[in-house]
Motif scaffolding. Structure first.
Motif, PDB file in Angstrom:
ATOM      1  N   LYS A   1       1.006  -1.197  -0.171  1.00 27.55           N
ATOM      2  CA  LYS A   1      -0.015   0.075  -0.092  1.00 27.55           C
ATOM      3  C   LYS A   1       1.071   1.344   0.073  1.00 27.55           C
ATOM      4  CE  LYS A   1      -2.194   3.609   2.095  1.00 27.55           C
ATOM      5  NZ  LYS A   1      -1.246   4.700   2.792  1.00 27.55           N
ATOM      6  N   ILE A   2       0.962   2.020  -1.299  1.00 30.07           N
ATOM      7  CA  ILE A   2       2.038   3.003  -1.213  1.00 30.07           C
ATOM      8  C   ILE A   2       1.296   4.305  -1.447  1.00 30.07           C
ATOM      9  CG2 ILE A   2       4.062   3.807  -2.497  1.00 30.07           C
ATOM     10  CD1 ILE A   2       4.436   0.986  -1.540  1.00 30.07           C
ATOM     11  N   HIS A   3       1.153   5.348  -0.348  1.00 26.88           N
ATOM     12  CA  HIS A   3       0.935   6.709  -0.823  1.00 26.88           C
ATOM     13  C   HIS A   3       1.876   7.474  -1.224  1.00 26.88           C
ATOM     14  CE1 HIS A   3      -0.747  10.293   1.477  1.00 26.88           C
ATOM     15  NE2 HIS A   3      -0.701  10.391   0.436  1.00 26.88           N
ATOM     16  N   LEU A   4       1.653   7.834  -2.569  1.00 28.79           N
ATOM     17  CA  LEU A   4       2.703   8.579  -3.246  1.00 28.79           C
ATOM     18  C   LEU A   4       2.155  10.146  -3.013  1.00 28.79           C
ATOM     19  CD1 LEU A   4       3.190   6.709  -6.370  1.00 28.79           C
ATOM     20  CD2 LEU A   4       4.547   6.792  -4.305  1.00 28.79           C
ATOM     21  N   ASP A   5       2.928  10.890  -2.349  1.00 28.84           N
ATOM     22  CA  ASP A   5       2.850  12.355  -1.898  1.00 28.84           C
ATOM     23  C   ASP A   5       3.661  13.305  -2.518  1.00 28.84           C
ATOM     24  OD1 ASP A   5       1.885  14.545  -1.017  1.00 28.84           O
ATOM     25  OD2 ASP A   5       1.971  13.866   1.231  1.00 28.84           O
ATOM     26  N   THR A   6       3.381  13.958  -3.656  1.00 35.17           N
ATOM     27  CA  THR A   6       4.203  14.764  -4.055  1.00 35.17           C
ATOM     28  C   THR A   6       3.629  16.349  -4.109  1.00 35.17           C
ATOM     29  OG1 THR A   6       3.390  14.607  -6.270  1.00 35.17           O
ATOM     30  CG2 THR A   6       5.486  13.132  -5.758  1.00 35.17           C
ATOM     31  N   SER A   7       2.944  16.394  -3.197  1.00 33.93           N
ATOM     32  CA  SER A   7       2.251  17.742  -3.085  1.00 33.93           C
ATOM     33  C   SER A   7       2.762  19.056  -2.326  1.00 33.93           C
ATOM     34  CB  SER A   7       1.055  17.642  -2.360  1.00 33.93           C
ATOM     35  OG  SER A   7       1.105  17.189  -0.996  1.00 33.93           O
ATOM     36  N   MET A   8       4.154  18.783  -2.035  1.00 37.29           N
ATOM     37  CA  MET A   8       4.891  19.700  -1.170  1.00 37.29           C
ATOM     38  C   MET A   8       5.892  20.705  -1.887  1.00 37.29           C
ATOM     39  SD  MET A   8       6.270  16.599  -1.036  1.00 37.29           S
ATOM     40  CE  MET A   8       5.246  16.025   0.119  1.00 37.29           C
ATOM     41  N   PHE A   9       6.218  21.812  -1.634  1.00 30.80           N
ATOM     42  CA  PHE A   9       7.087  22.584  -2.279  1.00 30.80           C
ATOM     43  C   PHE A   9       8.540  22.056  -2.118  1.00 30.80           C
ATOM     44  CE2 PHE A   9       3.949  25.912  -1.997  1.00 30.80           C
ATOM     45  CZ  PHE A   9       3.984  26.617  -3.463  1.00 30.80           C
ATOM     46  N   LEU A  10       9.390  21.824  -2.904  1.00 31.79           N
ATOM     47  CA  LEU A  10      10.841  21.698  -2.775  1.00 31.79           C
ATOM     48  C   LEU A  10      11.714  22.839  -2.838  1.00 31.79           C
ATOM     49  CD1 LEU A  10      10.617  18.435  -5.026  1.00 31.79           C
ATOM     50  CD2 LEU A  10      10.261  18.543  -2.456  1.00 31.79           C
ATOM     51  N   GLY A  11      12.995  22.808  -2.484  1.00 30.96           N
ATOM     52  CA  GLY A  11      13.866  23.814  -2.309  1.00 30.96           C
ATOM     53  C   GLY A  11      14.020  24.693  -3.486  1.00 30.96           C
ATOM     54  N   SER A  12      13.630  24.009  -4.791  1.00 30.20           N
ATOM     55  CA  SER A  12      14.075  24.820  -5.871  1.00 30.20           C
ATOM     56  C   SER A  12      12.836  25.386  -6.559  1.00 30.20           C
ATOM     57  CB  SER A  12      14.692  23.987  -7.007  1.00 30.20           C
ATOM     58  OG  SER A  12      14.172  22.647  -7.230  1.00 30.20           O
ATOM     59  N   ASP A  13      11.724  25.025  -5.834  1.00 29.65           N
ATOM     60  CA  ASP A  13      10.411  25.542  -6.278  1.00 29.65           C
ATOM     61  C   ASP A  13      10.117  27.049  -6.023  1.00 29.65           C
ATOM     62  OD1 ASP A  13       9.453  22.943  -7.449  1.00 29.65           O
ATOM     63  OD2 ASP A  13       8.589  22.570  -5.395  1.00 29.65           O
ATOM     64  N   ASP A  14       9.274  27.741  -6.739  1.00 35.08           N
ATOM     65  CA  ASP A  14       9.087  28.989  -6.451  1.00 35.08           C
ATOM     66  C   ASP A  14       7.831  28.955  -5.522  1.00 35.08           C
ATOM     67  OD1 ASP A  14       8.234  31.686  -6.324  1.00 35.08           O
ATOM     68  OD2 ASP A  14       8.223  31.874  -8.452  1.00 35.08           O
ATOM     69  N   SER A  15       8.032  29.438  -4.265  1.00 43.06           N
ATOM     70  CA  SER A  15       7.058  29.245  -3.132  1.00 43.06           C
ATOM     71  C   SER A  15       6.359  30.269  -3.301  1.00 43.06           C
ATOM     72  CB  SER A  15       7.589  28.977  -1.790  1.00 43.06           C
ATOM     73  OG  SER A  15       8.311  30.097  -1.281  1.00 43.06           O
ATOM     74  N   SER A  16       6.306  31.231  -4.220  1.00 36.03           N
ATOM     75  CA  SER A  16       5.527  32.587  -4.114  1.00 36.03           C
ATOM     76  C   SER A  16       4.269  32.274  -4.905  1.00 36.03           C
ATOM     77  CB  SER A  16       6.089  33.871  -4.731  1.00 36.03           C
ATOM     78  OG  SER A  16       6.467  33.573  -6.044  1.00 36.03           O
ATOM     79  N   LYS A  17       4.110  30.991  -5.642  1.00 30.33           N
ATOM     80  CA  LYS A  17       3.237  30.730  -6.568  1.00 30.33           C
ATOM     81  C   LYS A  17       2.639  29.198  -5.949  1.00 30.33           C
ATOM     82  CE  LYS A  17       5.705  31.390 -10.346  1.00 30.33           C
ATOM     83  NZ  LYS A  17       6.177  31.141 -11.875  1.00 30.33           N
ATOM     84  N   ARG A  18       1.455  29.005  -6.479  1.00 30.08           N
ATOM     85  CA  ARG A  18       0.810  27.580  -6.042  1.00 30.08           C
ATOM     86  C   ARG A  18       1.618  26.847  -6.774  1.00 30.08           C
ATOM     87  NH1 ARG A  18      -2.526  24.778  -8.801  1.00 30.08           N
ATOM     88  NH2 ARG A  18      -4.043  23.441  -7.863  1.00 30.08           N
ATOM     89  N   LEU A  19       1.979  25.589  -6.275  1.00 31.18           N
ATOM     90  CA  LEU A  19       2.445  24.404  -7.010  1.00 31.18           C
ATOM     91  C   LEU A  19       1.313  23.820  -7.646  1.00 31.18           C
ATOM     92  CD1 LEU A  19       5.087  22.726  -6.851  1.00 31.18           C
ATOM     93  CD2 LEU A  19       4.177  21.347  -5.048  1.00 31.18           C
ATOM     94  N   SER A  20       1.650  23.781  -9.187  1.00 29.98           N
ATOM     95  CA  SER A  20       0.877  23.496 -10.036  1.00 29.98           C
ATOM     96  C   SER A  20       0.426  21.895 -10.007  1.00 29.98           C
ATOM     97  CB  SER A  20       1.308  23.826 -11.458  1.00 29.98           C
ATOM     98  OG  SER A  20       2.295  22.737 -11.866  1.00 29.98           O
ATOM     99  N   ASP A  21      -0.798  21.435 -10.440  1.00 32.10           N
ATOM    100  CA  ASP A  21      -1.155  20.170 -10.424  1.00 32.10           C
ATOM    101  C   ASP A  21      -0.198  19.507 -11.587  1.00 32.10           C
ATOM    102  OD1 ASP A  21      -3.156  20.812  -8.730  1.00 32.10           O
ATOM    103  OD2 ASP A  21      -4.703  20.983 -10.355  1.00 32.10           O
TER     104      ASP A  21
END
Length: 180
Positions: free
Chosen positions: A124-144
């Motif tokens: 049972k694998i819950h794949l969660d990639t919904s978080m900002f990472l260090g190189s993401d622009d956190s001033s914008k919403r993380l896109s789908d």
């Protein structure tokens, strides 16, 4: 063999109330109590760990995915709980534990983590990639699109690892995935 979680979903889809609790703990006393509680039933038990608890670098439990399986199975042996009734779950597996790293480094770590989990027998694998990472622009919403792209990358690694696992354990149960 059909995955026990798929059987539960089939019941639900046919109007029968069904579910399974998820126990996300690594405390030996709690794990022992859970397994003893379910010993006299025929139900499956879903035991999960998070990427912070257990990962290729040890996590805060100082265990890899395979170490956690061995730890849990030793507890099961001590209480005489059938290991084939344990569903091993990976909860929030993805780059969460490395969210301060660049996308490349965080995703490389996440890929290795999900690979090791599937190889160790987690189904049972819950794949969660919904978080900002260090190189993401956190001033914008993380896109789908970014979230989905990262999820697909992890899914592909899981599927490749499952093929590798089946080479050693031909009767392995195919993982089910929770996305998001």
């Amino acid at each position: 063999m059909k995955h026990p979680i798929k059987k539960i979903l089939e019941k639900r889809n046919s109007g029968i109330l069904a579910g399974i609790p998820s126990f996300c703990t690594s405390n030996s006393i709690v794990l022992e109590a859970i397994l003893e509680y379910y010993l006299s039933s025929e139900e499956y038990v879903l035991i999960e760990c998070t990427a912070n608890q257990v990962n290729q670098f040890g996590g805060y439990m100082n265990m890899t995915p395979a170490d956690f399986v061995e730890y849990l199975y030793n507890i099961a042996d001590n209480v005489r709980f059938p290991k084939d009734r344990i569903i091993l779950g990976a909860d929030h597996f993805g780059p969460l534990a490395w969210e301060d790293k660049s996308e490349n480094e965080a995703m490389d770590n996440a890929k290795e983590l999900v690979r090791l989990a599937v190889l160790a027998g987690y189904t049972k694998i819950h794949l969660d990639t919904s978080m900002f990472l260090g190189s993401d622009d956190s001033s914008k919403r993380l896109s789908d699109e970014i979230i989905a792209k990262r999820g697909v990358e992890l899914y592909k690694v899981c599927e490749e690892a499952f093929i590798e696992r089946c080479d050693k354990f031909p009767n392995s149960i195919h993982p089910v995935y929770v996305i998001g």
